[in-house]
Scaffold this motif. Structure first.
Motif, PDB file in Angstrom:
ATOM      1  N   UNK A 150      11.838  97.450  -3.370  1.00  0.00           N
ATOM      2  CA  UNK A 150      11.687  98.659  -2.563  1.00  0.00           C
ATOM      3  C   UNK A 150      12.783  98.745  -1.504  1.00  0.00           C
ATOM      4  N   UNK A 151      13.818  97.922  -1.647  1.00  0.00           N
ATOM      5  CA  UNK A 151      14.912  97.928  -0.667  1.00  0.00           C
ATOM      6  C   UNK A 151      15.613  99.291  -0.685  1.00  0.00           C
ATOM      7  N   UNK A 152      16.016  99.723   0.496  1.00  0.00           N
ATOM      8  CA  UNK A 152      16.834 100.924   0.600  1.00  0.00           C
ATOM      9  C   UNK A 152      18.278 100.529   0.310  1.00  0.00           C
ATOM     10  N   UNK A 153      19.060 101.461  -0.223  1.00  0.00           N
ATOM     11  CA  UNK A 153      20.452 101.169  -0.578  1.00  0.00           C
ATOM     12  C   UNK A 153      21.353 102.213   0.072  1.00  0.00           C
ATOM     13  N   UNK A 154      22.413 101.714   0.696  1.00  0.00           N
ATOM     14  CA  UNK A 154      23.424 102.581   1.299  1.00  0.00           C
ATOM     15  C   UNK A 154      24.774 102.234   0.685  1.00  0.00           C
ATOM     16  N   UNK A 155      25.622 103.250   0.544  1.00  0.00           N
ATOM     17  CA  UNK A 155      26.980 103.048   0.050  1.00  0.00           C
ATOM     18  C   UNK A 155      27.964 103.361   1.163  1.00  0.00           C
ATOM     19  N   UNK A 165      17.789  92.001   6.464  1.00  0.00           N
ATOM     20  CA  UNK A 165      16.385  91.636   6.320  1.00  0.00           C
ATOM     21  C   UNK A 165      15.497  92.498   7.219  1.00  0.00           C
ATOM     22  N   UNK A 166      15.946  92.769   8.437  1.00  0.00           N
ATOM     23  CA  UNK A 166      15.131  93.548   9.378  1.00  0.00           C
ATOM     24  C   UNK A 166      14.870  94.969   8.892  1.00  0.00           C
ATOM     25  N   UNK A 167      15.851  95.540   8.233  1.00  0.00           N
ATOM     26  CA  UNK A 167      15.724  96.925   7.766  1.00  0.00           C
ATOM     27  C   UNK A 167      15.397  97.016   6.279  1.00  0.00           C
ATOM     28  N   UNK A 168      15.361  95.877   5.595  1.00  0.00           N
ATOM     29  CA  UNK A 168      15.156  95.810   4.146  1.00  0.00           C
ATOM     30  C   UNK A 168      16.088  96.801   3.442  1.00  0.00           C
ATOM     31  N   UNK A 169      17.375  96.687   3.826  1.00  0.00           N
ATOM     32  CA  UNK A 169      18.405  97.605   3.341  1.00  0.00           C
ATOM     33  C   UNK A 169      19.588  96.828   2.789  1.00  0.00           C
ATOM     34  N   UNK A 170      20.078  97.279   1.657  1.00  0.00           N
ATOM     35  CA  UNK A 170      21.296  96.733   1.056  1.00  0.00           C
ATOM     36  C   UNK A 170      22.398  97.760   1.263  1.00  0.00           C
ATOM     37  N   UNK A 188      18.942  90.004  -4.997  1.00  0.00           N
ATOM     38  CA  UNK A 188      18.425  88.642  -4.924  1.00  0.00           C
ATOM     39  C   UNK A 188      18.083  88.243  -3.499  1.00  0.00           C
ATOM     40  N   UNK A 189      18.915  88.646  -2.555  1.00  0.00           N
ATOM     41  CA  UNK A 189      18.582  88.389  -1.148  1.00  0.00           C
ATOM     42  C   UNK A 189      17.343  89.184  -0.744  1.00  0.00           C
ATOM     43  N   UNK A 190      17.320  90.448  -1.134  1.00  0.00           N
ATOM     44  CA  UNK A 190      16.213  91.330  -0.740  1.00  0.00           C
ATOM     45  C   UNK A 190      14.870  90.844  -1.270  1.00  0.00           C
ATOM     46  N   UNK A 191      14.883  90.214  -2.427  1.00  0.00           N
ATOM     47  CA  UNK A 191      13.634  89.792  -3.063  1.00  0.00           C
ATOM     48  C   UNK A 191      13.359  88.296  -2.933  1.00  0.00           C
ATOM     49  N   UNK A 192      14.168  87.590  -2.173  1.00  0.00           N
ATOM     50  CA  UNK A 192      13.998  86.149  -1.986  1.00  0.00           C
ATOM     51  C   UNK A 192      12.816  85.882  -1.055  1.00  0.00           C
TER      52      UNK A 192
END
Length: 150
Positions: free
Chosen positions: A20-25, A41-46, A80-84
């Motif tokens: 459910x991570x948010x993704x920004x480009x 990690x704080x924002x659960x954003x990639x 992988x970081x987001x779901x670790x």
């Protein structure tokens, strides 16, 4: 690289991973380093840095022919970081390290965890291609540890 292809990769891997991570480009990492992606990690954003990924792909493969595959691998790593499930604990350990060696070992573990996830998420990816990316990504972490031993 076509934005539509990037969005397809992102949507496919988010769905496949259940993240459910948010993704920004973005174009470039703000601190000027060649960082292709960053997980907050704080924002659960990639955040994926497309300009940097392009440069990295050219450096590693001397061509942009592999750009979408390269982006896919790097994004899977960030997922992988987001779901670790261990990331929060490892990040806490990192903050209280008493030695540089301990810090380097934990940093390596964080990266290895993300790469293991990426490899499981992308079983269809050319293994030699992926192993090369993983090797060069982990090399600086391993070198730091080796320098401490020497």
């Amino acid at each position: 690289m076509e934005k539509i292809k990037i969005e397809q990769v992102i949507n496919e891997l988010l769905m496949r991973s259940g993240s459910a991570a948010r993704v920004q480009l973005e174009s470039y990492f703000p601190e000027g380093r060649l960082v292709g992606g960053k997980y907050s990690m704080n924002q659960h954003t990639i955040t994926m840095y497309i300009g940097v990924i392009t440069e990295q792909c050219l450096q590693m493969f001397s061509s942009l022919d592999y750009m979408i595959d390269y982006f896919t691998v790097v994004f899977a790593h960030e997922l992988g970081h987001a779901e670790d499930q261990d990331l929060s604990n490892l990040a806490e350990q990192l903050e209280i390290c008493s030695t540089e060696r301990e810090r380097n070992m934990i940093s390596l573990k964080i990266e290895e965890n993300a790469w293991e996830f990426a490899e499981r998420l992308l079983p269809e990816m050319d293994q030699a291609f992926m192993k090369k990316i993983v090797f060069y990504s982990l090399e600086p972490y391993r070198e730091k540890i080796q320098m401490e031993i020497a």
